[in-house]
Design a protein around this motif. Structure first.
Motif, short mmCIF file in Angstrom:
data_model
loop_
_atom_site.label_atom_id
_atom_site.label_comp_id
_atom_site.label_asym_id
_atom_site.label_seq_id
_atom_site.Cartn_x
_atom_site.Cartn_y
_atom_site.Cartn_z
N ARG A 1 0.86 -1.19 0.00
CA ARG A 1 0.00 0.00 0.00
C ARG A 1 0.89 1.23 0.00
O ARG A 1 1.70 1.42 0.92
CB ARG A 1 -0.90 -0.01 1.24
CG ARG A 1 -1.72 1.28 1.38
CD ARG A 1 -3.00 1.06 2.17
NE ARG A 1 -2.78 0.67 3.55
CZ ARG A 1 -2.86 1.52 4.59
NH1 ARG A 1 -3.12 2.79 4.40
NH2 ARG A 1 -2.66 1.09 5.81
N MET A 2 0.79 2.01 -1.03
CA MET A 2 1.64 3.20 -1.14
C MET A 2 1.23 4.22 -0.07
O MET A 2 0.08 4.24 0.37
CB MET A 2 1.46 3.84 -2.54
CG MET A 2 2.04 3.02 -3.67
SD MET A 2 1.57 3.68 -5.30
CE MET A 2 2.56 5.16 -5.40
N ASP A 3 2.18 5.06 0.30
CA ASP A 3 1.85 6.15 1.22
C ASP A 3 0.70 6.95 0.62
O ASP A 3 0.74 7.30 -0.56
CB ASP A 3 3.07 7.07 1.39
CG ASP A 3 4.18 6.39 2.16
OD1 ASP A 3 3.88 5.43 2.90
OD2 ASP A 3 5.34 6.81 2.01
N GLY A 4 -0.28 7.21 1.43
CA GLY A 4 -1.39 8.04 0.96
C GLY A 4 -2.53 7.26 0.33
O GLY A 4 -3.59 7.82 0.06
N ALA A 5 -2.34 5.96 0.06
CA ALA A 5 -3.44 5.17 -0.50
C ALA A 5 -4.47 4.94 0.59
O ALA A 5 -4.12 4.79 1.77
CB ALA A 5 -2.92 3.84 -1.02
N THR A 6 -5.74 4.91 0.24
CA THR A 6 -6.78 4.75 1.26
C THR A 6 -6.66 3.39 1.93
O THR A 6 -6.26 2.41 1.29
CB THR A 6 -8.19 4.86 0.65
OG1 THR A 6 -8.30 3.87 -0.36
CG2 THR A 6 -8.42 6.23 0.07
N PRO A 7 -6.98 3.33 3.21
CA PRO A 7 -6.82 2.08 3.97
C PRO A 7 -7.58 0.90 3.37
O PRO A 7 -7.11 -0.24 3.42
CB PRO A 7 -7.38 2.42 5.35
CG PRO A 7 -7.33 3.90 5.45
CD PRO A 7 -7.46 4.44 4.06
N TRP A 8 -8.74 1.16 2.78
CA TRP A 8 -9.55 0.05 2.26
C TRP A 8 -9.04 -0.47 0.93
O TRP A 8 -9.49 -1.48 0.42
CB TRP A 8 -11.02 0.44 2.14
CG TRP A 8 -11.24 1.80 1.57
CD1 TRP A 8 -11.50 2.94 2.27
CD2 TRP A 8 -11.18 2.18 0.20
NE1 TRP A 8 -11.61 4.02 1.42
CE2 TRP A 8 -11.43 3.58 0.16
CE3 TRP A 8 -10.94 1.50 -1.00
CZ2 TRP A 8 -11.42 4.29 -1.05
CZ3 TRP A 8 -10.94 2.21 -2.19
CH2 TRP A 8 -11.19 3.59 -2.21
#
Ligand code: SF4
Ligand code: SF4
Length: 216
Positions: free
Chosen positions: A125-132
């Motif tokens: 998960r890239m920095d800033g990608a939404t948790p879901w």
């Protein structure tokens, strides 16, 4: 027991046409065709059509061709190991490639690569990608793999699959199935989620699978 092709083979491919279980293969670089000993049913069709008598039953191999038995078996070991399974290394390369594309385009995404059973090999998960986005990416990869399709086709063709999205069946573009070279089996899938649109996710997934071209 199995039939074995020896170096006498002139690569005309006649045997491939008649083999009922499709167990005769080669690659462009290989000097001859080979029979997969795990699959051959000893039907003898290849022996009958071979124009140069290159095929023998393993226990009847002439002395000067004894090595052929191991050569045939080894061809399939090597091919199956390399092509039929997605390695962790390849999965990570796919993730890096998909992320590199996402970064260029300004997307923040999660990427998941699964094996042929839909089980994750690697996720990010890239920095800033939404948790879901990670779970969504996993669901896309899973769906694409188990249904042998890109998940955009799912959305178009199988509305009913959407109903199951509380499980892992996921509609919406962004998942791609990965087919093995060797036969038509699905060896895994990649799913991307978190970009502004499903098509953007799909572009990232496509960027990820370009890694596989470099491997061949
Ligand atoms: S013996 Fe039959 S099954 Fe075996 S390789 Fe030849 S054609 Fe295929
Ligand atoms: S038919 Fe004989 S020569 Fe032709 S590809 Fe098969 S084994 Fe080789």
């Amino acid at each position: 027991m199995a039939y074995v092709i020896t170096e006498i083979c002139i690569r005309d491919g006649s045997c491939v046409e008649v083999c009922p279980v499709a167990c005769i293969h080669t690659t462009p670089e290989a000097p001859q065709f080979y029979i997969d000993p795990d699959v051959c049913i000893e039907c003898e069709q290849c022996v009958i059509v071979c124009p140069v008598d290159a095929v023998f039953l393993d226990i009847e191999l002439p002395d000067q061709h004894l090595k052929a038995e191991e050569d045939n078996a080894a061809f399939f070991r090597a091919t199956k190991d390399e092509v039929e399974q997605l390695s962790y290394h390849t999965a990570m390369e796919m993730i890096h490639e998909a992320e590199a594309y996402a970064r260029r385009m300004g997307y923040r995404v999660s990427v998941v690569v699964v094996d042929g059973s839909g089980i994750p090999i690697a996720m990010s998960r890239m920095d800033g990608a939404t948790p879901w986005s990670t779970e969504l990416a996993l669901n896309k990869a899973y769906t694409a793999t188990l249904y042998d399709i890109n998940t955009d086709t799912t959305r178009l063709a199988h509305h009913s699959l959407t109903v199951m999205s509380k499980g892992k069946i996921m509609a919406g573009a962004g998942g791609l199935a990965i087919m093995g070279d060797f036969g038509a089996a699905t060896i895994g899938g990649i799913g991307v989620a978190g970009a502004a649109t499903n098509d953007n996710d799909l572009s990232c997934a496509r960027a990820g699978v370009t890694v596989l071209d470099h491997h061949h």
